[in-house]
Write a protein that holds these residues in place. Structure first.
Motif, mmCIF file in Angstrom:
data_model
loop_
_atom_site.group_PDB
_atom_site.id
_atom_site.type_symbol
_atom_site.label_atom_id
_atom_site.label_comp_id
_atom_site.label_asym_id
_atom_site.label_seq_id
_atom_site.Cartn_x
_atom_site.Cartn_y
_atom_site.Cartn_z
ATOM 1 N N VAL A 78 61.225 115.221 58.427
ATOM 2 C CA VAL A 78 62.142 115.780 57.435
ATOM 3 C C VAL A 78 63.505 115.101 57.530
ATOM 4 C CG1 VAL A 78 63.394 117.858 56.727
ATOM 5 C CG2 VAL A 78 60.980 118.023 57.364
ATOM 6 N N LEU A 79 63.993 114.942 58.743
ATOM 7 C CA LEU A 79 65.297 114.329 58.959
ATOM 8 C C LEU A 79 65.316 112.890 58.456
ATOM 9 C CD1 LEU A 79 68.131 114.547 60.149
ATOM 10 C CD2 LEU A 79 67.173 113.942 62.381
ATOM 11 N N GLN A 80 64.244 112.140 58.712
ATOM 12 C CA GLN A 80 64.218 110.751 58.273
ATOM 13 C C GLN A 80 64.230 110.651 56.757
ATOM 14 O OE1 GLN A 80 64.301 107.905 60.427
ATOM 15 N NE2 GLN A 80 64.972 107.174 58.415
ATOM 16 N N GLY A 81 63.499 111.556 56.095
ATOM 17 C CA GLY A 81 63.511 111.554 54.637
ATOM 18 C C GLY A 81 64.903 111.804 54.084
ATOM 19 N N ALA A 82 65.615 112.757 54.695
ATOM 20 C CA ALA A 82 66.975 113.049 54.256
ATOM 21 C C ALA A 82 67.904 111.868 54.520
ATOM 22 C CB ALA A 82 67.486 114.301 54.956
ATOM 23 N N VAL A 83 67.802 111.280 55.702
ATOM 24 C CA VAL A 83 68.674 110.163 56.072
ATOM 25 C C VAL A 83 68.462 108.976 55.132
ATOM 26 C CG1 VAL A 83 69.067 108.404 57.844
ATOM 27 C CG2 VAL A 83 68.961 110.811 58.477
ATOM 28 N N ASP A 84 67.212 108.697 54.768
ATOM 29 C CA ASP A 84 66.929 107.570 53.875
ATOM 30 C C ASP A 84 67.731 107.683 52.581
ATOM 31 O OD1 ASP A 84 65.141 106.521 55.684
ATOM 32 O OD2 ASP A 84 63.348 107.297 54.668
ATOM 33 N N VAL A 85 67.782 108.890 52.025
ATOM 34 C CA VAL A 85 68.499 109.101 50.763
ATOM 35 C C VAL A 85 70.003 109.108 50.983
ATOM 36 C CG1 VAL A 85 68.928 110.746 48.894
ATOM 37 C CG2 VAL A 85 66.591 110.324 49.689
ATOM 38 N N VAL A 86 70.457 109.839 51.984
ATOM 39 C CA VAL A 86 71.895 109.969 52.234
ATOM 40 C C VAL A 86 72.530 108.603 52.479
ATOM 41 C CG1 VAL A 86 73.568 110.834 53.921
ATOM 42 C CG2 VAL A 86 71.790 112.360 53.048
ATOM 43 N N GLU A 87 71.893 107.796 53.320
ATOM 44 C CA GLU A 87 72.462 106.486 53.632
ATOM 45 C C GLU A 87 72.413 105.548 52.425
ATOM 46 O OE1 GLU A 87 70.581 104.987 57.133
ATOM 47 O OE2 GLU A 87 71.842 106.194 58.467
ATOM 48 N N SER A 88 71.350 105.654 51.619
ATOM 49 C CA SER A 88 71.247 104.786 50.449
ATOM 50 C C SER A 88 72.344 105.084 49.431
ATOM 51 C CB SER A 88 69.872 104.944 49.787
ATOM 52 O OG SER A 88 69.753 106.203 49.136
ATOM 53 N N GLU A 89 72.888 106.298 49.479
ATOM 54 C CA GLU A 89 73.965 106.681 48.567
ATOM 55 C C GLU A 89 75.334 106.577 49.227
ATOM 56 O OE1 GLU A 89 73.599 107.302 45.413
ATOM 57 O OE2 GLU A 89 71.417 107.063 45.515
ATOM 58 N N ALA A 90 75.400 105.892 50.378
ATOM 59 C CA ALA A 90 76.665 105.643 51.086
ATOM 60 C C ALA A 90 77.349 106.923 51.548
ATOM 61 C CB ALA A 90 77.610 104.806 50.222
#
Length: 333
Positions: A78-90
């Motif tokens: 779950v955390l990795q899925g969230a991080v993938d999006v958050v980081e991609s949006e700076a």
């Protein structure tokens, strides 16, 4: 020495407030003054502190995430899925756990008060839903991951627990398994009730209701799966399949069956729930209902970041369906 906003103000012959207004695009600054400040910034090589600029604009570009603990077997997905999006949006991610109970929540509350993040992702720690709901009511954007049947008053992302368990039951019925043992999660969790209902309904519709002595409450641990199977074998309760509400307790069931000399799947078929990487490495590899954990984390983060960019938060829950991954523990074909 690093260049400061005071250095820029002195060289440009203006106040620090004027420099801040130029940097943040707030307030009225005449064009000639603004051009002079920008020229000084370029000449001195001044790089504004990103956090300070964002705070001045009323945002941090940080997303908070509150979870019970990182020791939960599926939390990393779950955390990795969230991080993938958050980081991609700076955006940055500020992670909070409840490992220390009330002390952890006090620290979390202090960060809420300090406005250290723009919005919050939550995997609900027990006993915090009312508090989180109040934060949302006061204006903090919140998205919940894995609604445990509580149906909160703010957006959530969940999966099809009942349908996933039904799929497991139908699969076992097709394999000719008529007497399943079910090792559940804690009864207070909505996902436990949903998985129990979906599985039981499929067997009842086939004219094979699950007997009460083959329904054992567990706690999602390896030991609860092992202990349940050991106890029923000792009590000579007849069963030809095990459906465990998560992969870890299913792995415990596999261990107990192996210790007792029962063959899997020839004597007893076993199905888990989650389809973690663990499922592909048990002996034999475990058939499991795949819970789309990474997708759930990503969907929640996408909804929150989209809202911070101006889109409305979704009103109905976002539901991402489960699927069944068939492996050797039920006789993969």
């Amino acid at each position: 020495m690093s260049i400061t906003i005071a250095d820029v103000a002195t060289r440009a012959g203006v106040s620090k407030t004027t420099v801040s207004r130029v940097l943040n695009g707030k307030g009225e600054v005449d064009r000639r003054t603004a051009d002079r400040v920008r020229a000084v910034i370029t000449d001195l090589g001044y790089v504004p502190n990103a956090r300070a600029v964002n705070l001045a604009r009323g945002r941090t570009r940080v997303v908070g995430m509150l979870v019970p603990a990182l020791t939960w077997p599926w939390m990393g997905e779950v955390l990795q899925g969230a991080v993938d999006v958050v980081e991609s949006e700076a955006y940055g991610l500020l992670l909070f756990t409840c490992n220390r109970g009330d002390e952890s929540m006090r620290r979390f509350a202090s960060q809420v008060s300090a406005r250290s993040f723009d919005g919050l992702l939550v995997v609900e720690p027990e006993g915090t839903l009312d508090y989180i709901t109040e934060l949302h009511r006061r204006g903090l954007p919140v998205v919940l991951v894995d609604d445990r049947g509580h149906q909160p008053g703010f957006p959530s992302v969940r999966t099809t627990n009942e349908a996933g368990a039904r799929t497991a039951a139908v699969h076992l019925l097709h394999r000719g398994r008529r007497r399943p043992l079910v090792v559940t999660g804690p009864r207070r969790f909505g996902c436990t009730r949903e998985r129990t209902a979906g599985f039981a309904e499929a067997y009842a519709e086939a004219g094979l209701p699950v007997a009460p002595d083959r329904l054992v409450e567990g706690d999602f641990t390896f030991e609860c799966g092992r202990a349940a199977v050991r106890r029923l074998l000792t009590d000579r309760v007849d069963f030809d399949a095990v459906f465990a509400h998560n992969d870890l307790s299913a792995a415990g069931a596999l261990q107990a069956l192996r210790d007792a000399g029962r063959r899997v799947p020839a004597d007893v078929a076993v199905v888990g729930f989650d389809d973690l990487p663990l499922a592909g490495h048990t002996h034999p590899p475990l058939t499991s209902v795949r819970q789309p954990l990474r997708e759930m984390g990503a969907a929640a983060a996408r909804a929150l970041v989209g809202h911070l960019a101006g889109s409305p938060l979704p009103d109905p829950p976002t539901v991402i369906p489960t699927s069944l991954t068939v492996r050797a523990s039920t006789g993969a074909t």
